[in-house]
Scaffold this motif. Structure first.
Motif, PDB file in Angstrom:
ATOM      1  N   ASP A  48      -2.031 -24.699 -26.451  1.00 34.34           N
ATOM      2  CA  ASP A  48      -1.685 -26.053 -26.892  1.00 34.34           C
ATOM      3  C   ASP A  48      -2.722 -27.109 -26.518  1.00 34.34           C
ATOM      4  O   ASP A  48      -3.057 -27.965 -27.351  1.00 34.34           O
ATOM      5  CB  ASP A  48      -0.311 -26.442 -26.354  1.00 34.34           C
ATOM      6  N   THR A  92       5.986 -23.206 -25.329  1.00 43.76           N
ATOM      7  CA  THR A  92       4.578 -23.585 -25.201  1.00 43.76           C
ATOM      8  C   THR A  92       3.698 -22.412 -25.584  1.00 43.76           C
ATOM      9  O   THR A  92       4.118 -21.256 -25.548  1.00 43.76           O
ATOM     10  CB  THR A  92       4.253 -24.011 -23.768  1.00 43.76           C
ATOM     11  N   GLY A  98      -0.121 -24.680 -22.397  1.00 47.40           N
ATOM     12  CA  GLY A  98       0.703 -25.846 -22.693  1.00 47.40           C
ATOM     13  C   GLY A  98       1.735 -26.091 -21.604  1.00 47.40           C
ATOM     14  O   GLY A  98       2.309 -25.153 -21.049  1.00 47.40           O
TER      15      GLY A  98
END
Length: 244
Positions: free
Chosen positions: A92, A153, A157
């Protein structure tokens, strides 16, 4: 279609990222500066389907760009057997950086209206579109197509995209397939409830008997009826929020 397309390179964290760009043609009556749309790739990368989406947007007067989110990954890994899943190779924070570099390139280009940039995406790109709108303040509209995995995620992330919904400050148009399992109809209702709770402007559409990837004319789950109904809605949505 009347437009011009080319490949561009932008710098992200000291490395180069390829980006497919398609721009409106003056012969079709369009003049710069243009509103723009970032097109977030699906699992297949910036392939024929994604490039065609960019070209379609350009034919309607939008400058469209599709960054290659796989640019940090070697061809050997991407073409491995079995082929890796996007969440196995993407992170991410890298996605946010790539989208940020794309938006910066657009905002600094004299042919682009920097205050009229939207984002759309398909499959993993729908997730990227939501994440992009929640992490970059320069988007004026977001239109995810069947974006799944919003509750988890990827890579390093820290927060799932769904939990970042409070940061989305532009209108959203989200397209769902009725028989899709990710995002499912339960997911859709949860998304709707959360966006309503937060007071976020959004429209959701569900397409009967459509599965995930119903827009991808190169794939086995393509459904022409859903594709033909959703695309004009997307163009109208971007026209309202990016051309006005």
């Amino acid at each position: 279609m009347v437009m011009a397309s080319f490949w561009e390179k932008v710098s992200v964290d000291g490395s180069e990222m390829d980006m497919y760009a398609s721009v409106p043609s003056s012969s079709a009556g369009f003049t710069a500066p243009f509103p723009a749309v970032v097109v977030a790739q699906h699992g297949g990368g910036v392939d024929e389907f994604i490039r065609t989406i960019c070209d379609r947007l350009a034919a309607e007067g939008f400058a469209a760009v599709a960054p290659n989110l796989y640019h940090r990954i070697s061809d050997d890994v991407l073409n491995g057997d079995p082929r890796p899943r996007p969440w196995d190779v993407l992170s991410d924070p890298h996605i946010v950086a790539d989208i940020g570099a794309t938006v910066d390139w657009l905002r600094n280009h004299e042919a682009i209206r920097g205050d009229r940039i939207g984002v759309t995406g398909f499959c993993m790109g729908g997730r990227v579109a939501w994440l992009a709108a929640a992490s970059n303040p320069h988007f004026a509209a977001v239109a995810p197509y069947y974006g799944g995995n919003l509750l988890v995620t990827w890579g390093d992330g820290a927060t799932p995209p769904f939990e970042l919904a409070g940061n989305i400050n532009c209108p959203m148009l989200f397209h769902f397939g009725e028989v899709d399992e990710n995002p499912s109809q339960v997911d859709m209702r949860n998304f709707d409830e959360e966006l309503n709770r937060l007071g976020k402007e959004h429209q959701f559409y569900v397409y009967r008997e459509a599965d995930h990837a119903f827009m991808d004319f190169t794939g086995p789950r393509y459904q022409k009826e859903a594709a033909d109904r959703s695309w004009p809605r997307t163009l109208e949505f971007f026209g309202q929020h990016l051309k006005a």
